[in-house]
Design an enzyme around this catalytic site. Sequence first.
Site, PDB file in Angstrom:
ATOM      1  N   SER A 135     -42.815  65.260  27.878  1.00  0.00           N
ATOM      2  CA  SER A 135     -41.833  65.393  26.802  1.00  0.00           C
ATOM      3  C   SER A 135     -42.422  65.225  25.403  1.00  0.00           C
ATOM      4  O   SER A 135     -43.451  64.565  25.202  1.00  0.00           O
ATOM      5  CB  SER A 135     -40.724  64.364  27.013  1.00  0.00           C
ATOM      6  OG  SER A 135     -39.683  64.570  26.103  1.00  0.00           O
ATOM      7  N   GLN A 167     -38.163  59.306  24.178  1.00  0.00           N
ATOM      8  CA  GLN A 167     -39.046  60.334  24.727  1.00  0.00           C
ATOM      9  C   GLN A 167     -40.361  59.744  25.224  1.00  0.00           C
ATOM     10  O   GLN A 167     -40.909  60.199  26.231  1.00  0.00           O
ATOM     11  CB  GLN A 167     -39.328  61.411  23.671  1.00  0.00           C
ATOM     12  CG  GLN A 167     -38.094  62.140  23.187  1.00  0.00           C
ATOM     13  CD  GLN A 167     -37.249  62.715  24.311  1.00  0.00           C
ATOM     14  OE1 GLN A 167     -37.765  63.325  25.247  1.00  0.00           O
ATOM     15  NE2 GLN A 167     -35.938  62.521  24.239  1.00  0.00           N
ATOM     16  N   HIS A 203     -40.790  58.483  28.927  1.00  0.00           N
ATOM     17  CA  HIS A 203     -40.886  59.446  30.029  1.00  0.00           C
ATOM     18  C   HIS A 203     -42.237  59.397  30.735  1.00  0.00           C
ATOM     19  O   HIS A 203     -42.317  59.374  31.955  1.00  0.00           O
ATOM     20  CB  HIS A 203     -40.685  60.871  29.503  1.00  0.00           C
ATOM     21  CG  HIS A 203     -39.259  61.320  29.493  1.00  0.00           C
ATOM     22  ND1 HIS A 203     -38.498  61.406  30.619  1.00  0.00           N
ATOM     23  CD2 HIS A 203     -38.468  61.733  28.466  1.00  0.00           C
ATOM     24  CE1 HIS A 203     -37.286  61.848  30.300  1.00  0.00           C
ATOM     25  NE2 HIS A 203     -37.242  62.042  29.003  1.00  0.00           N
ATOM     26  N   GLU A 260     -41.112  70.451  21.592  1.00  0.00           N
ATOM     27  CA  GLU A 260     -40.037  70.629  22.574  1.00  0.00           C
ATOM     28  C   GLU A 260     -38.692  70.252  21.954  1.00  0.00           C
ATOM     29  O   GLU A 260     -37.710  70.987  22.072  1.00  0.00           O
ATOM     30  CB  GLU A 260     -40.327  69.748  23.790  1.00  0.00           C
ATOM     31  CG  GLU A 260     -39.236  69.791  24.850  1.00  0.00           C
ATOM     32  CD  GLU A 260     -39.434  68.731  25.920  1.00  0.00           C
ATOM     33  OE1 GLU A 260     -38.890  68.916  27.021  1.00  0.00           O
ATOM     34  OE2 GLU A 260     -40.111  67.716  25.659  1.00  0.00           O
ATOM     35  N   HIS A 261     -38.645  69.082  21.307  1.00  0.00           N
ATOM     36  CA  HIS A 261     -37.407  68.559  20.728  1.00  0.00           C
ATOM     37  C   HIS A 261     -37.578  68.264  19.243  1.00  0.00           C
ATOM     38  O   HIS A 261     -38.641  67.799  18.816  1.00  0.00           O
ATOM     39  CB  HIS A 261     -36.994  67.232  21.385  1.00  0.00           C
ATOM     40  CG  HIS A 261     -36.766  67.289  22.850  1.00  0.00           C
ATOM     41  ND1 HIS A 261     -37.470  66.508  23.748  1.00  0.00           N
ATOM     42  CD2 HIS A 261     -35.909  68.018  23.589  1.00  0.00           C
ATOM     43  CE1 HIS A 261     -37.039  66.752  24.974  1.00  0.00           C
ATOM     44  NE2 HIS A 261     -36.102  67.668  24.906  1.00  0.00           N
ATOM     45  N   ASP A 308     -30.071  65.567  26.914  1.00  0.00           N
ATOM     46  CA  ASP A 308     -30.724  65.682  28.223  1.00  0.00           C
ATOM     47  C   ASP A 308     -29.707  65.822  29.358  1.00  0.00           C
ATOM     48  O   ASP A 308     -30.052  66.232  30.464  1.00  0.00           O
ATOM     49  CB  ASP A 308     -31.595  64.445  28.495  1.00  0.00           C
ATOM     50  CG  ASP A 308     -32.981  64.563  27.871  1.00  0.00           C
ATOM     51  OD1 ASP A 308     -33.340  65.670  27.434  1.00  0.00           O
ATOM     52  OD2 ASP A 308     -33.701  63.552  27.824  1.00  0.00           O
ATOM     53  N   GLU A 310     -55.304 110.961  28.215  1.00  0.00           N
ATOM     54  CA  GLU A 310     -55.769 109.701  28.814  1.00  0.00           C
ATOM     55  C   GLU A 310     -56.652 109.930  30.045  1.00  0.00           C
ATOM     56  O   GLU A 310     -57.038 108.984  30.725  1.00  0.00           O
ATOM     57  CB  GLU A 310     -54.561 108.836  29.194  1.00  0.00           C
ATOM     58  CG  GLU A 310     -53.773 108.370  27.965  1.00  0.00           C
ATOM     59  CD  GLU A 310     -52.509 107.605  28.319  1.00  0.00           C
ATOM     60  OE1 GLU A 310     -52.096 107.646  29.497  1.00  0.00           O
ATOM     61  OE2 GLU A 310     -51.944 106.952  27.427  1.00  0.00           O
ATOM     62  N   HIS A 333     -51.838 112.271  37.155  1.00  0.00           N
ATOM     63  CA  HIS A 333     -50.549 112.164  36.486  1.00  0.00           C
ATOM     64  C   HIS A 333     -50.062 113.553  36.058  1.00  0.00           C
ATOM     65  O   HIS A 333     -48.905 113.920  36.262  1.00  0.00           O
ATOM     66  CB  HIS A 333     -50.662 111.272  35.239  1.00  0.00           C
ATOM     67  CG  HIS A 333     -50.667 109.809  35.543  1.00  0.00           C
ATOM     68  ND1 HIS A 333     -51.601 109.221  36.333  1.00  0.00           N
ATOM     69  CD2 HIS A 333     -49.835 108.805  35.134  1.00  0.00           C
ATOM     70  CE1 HIS A 333     -51.372 107.910  36.410  1.00  0.00           C
ATOM     71  NE2 HIS A 333     -50.287 107.641  35.692  1.00  0.00           N
TER      72      HIS A 333
END
Length: 425
Positions: A232, A254, A257, A322-323, A356, A409, A414
């Site tokens: 976190s 946080q 964690h 993240e936060h 959360d 190409e 093709h």
Amino acid sequence: MKILNSTSKNFYSELDKIINKRKKINRSNFKTVEKIINNVRKNKDRALIFYERKFNNNSKIIPSKKEIAKAIKLLDPKIRRAIDETYKRVKEWHSKQKPKDIYYKDKLSNKFYYKNRALGSVACYVPGNLPSTLIMCATPAIVAGVKRIVLCTPKINGKLNGAVYYAASILGIKESYNLGGASAIMALAMGTPKVKSVNKIVGPGSSWVTLAKKLVFLEGLCGIESMNAGPSEIICWADSSTSSDVVASSLLAQSEHDPESMAMLLTKDKNLIKKVKLSVTKQIKDLPRKQIAKRSLKANGALIYASTDRKIVSIINYIAPEHIEILQKNYKKYLNDITDAGSICIGAYSSMALSDYGPTQHTLPTSGSAKFSSGLGVREFIKQISYNELSKKGVAKLGKSGYLLSDFEDLKGHTKSIKIRMRRK
């Protein structure tokens, strides 16, 4: 916690020392994870039992119905109600995310369309026995229409967690494995006699788990979420109007964690830095997980002074956390300038810790992956299949530009494949 000043010449080099070491793959860890994966590949369930006994005091991969029922029965009714309410809110939010099929028909009666198809199977990896993580991972899969959803969670001290299994029951999950770490990831990706493989593995985890997920993905064994869901992170953007105790509580929420979690304050108020530092020292004493929080803050914590709000926003986007908690008054003119973040909480009442538990997602991009990815959502569990249905007029009209490009190409096969259809009566 380190104190950094954004006006100093070596600011970014000091900041990089914190954020980059979390991104860098530890070679020793890599070798260990690779060894574990190869052991599971070779010895399958025997290897799984070995690692479960070693790390989780567990010798049983699949829990019995009796064990599950007993663990749920011991669960406090208040926790059951909290899980019920959380699931209801999270499902309601994610139900708004389901994409629609796309259909297009042009003037030549060519038809092109996308059809959304749910993945066949998904494993939700739930570390630390967190029922909220299972809800966050499984709910968008349910909304997407995934038929087989699997719970994978390690035992803690040899015991099942009733809250996780109660959450599994209301989510309709009937298949579960008591496995943790890199060995669990390999078992889910490859399959063993006891563990049935899945199409995709989602869920946050330690750096070991994150690395294992990347390795099984590179081998093409299964999919993983399109982000780096590691330990976190949080940045609190605060000013002199903010309570130092509020900021400190968010940083600690946080950091508790994981020792590899990252928590930072960004502010123009040097006095707030001093107050927050004191408040962290005071509040951490009461945390049951204080040793984890201390290690996290020492290795990855920072109190950062910046001279302007514009500078703060540029640092936020540089880190792509993240936060983010915005805990200051003058934020509206800069809010849209924050382009790289997993989730943003605005105002003193908007605790990231509360987010959360929904309704928005808490499995979010870490280690800078917010620059190119989003949090877990319904789309993670859906694949889009494209359909091309050309008419005779359509291939006659579109074919020329197609074979001109394939000739250029040097893809003669093709060209032939296109022209043979253009000549077809």
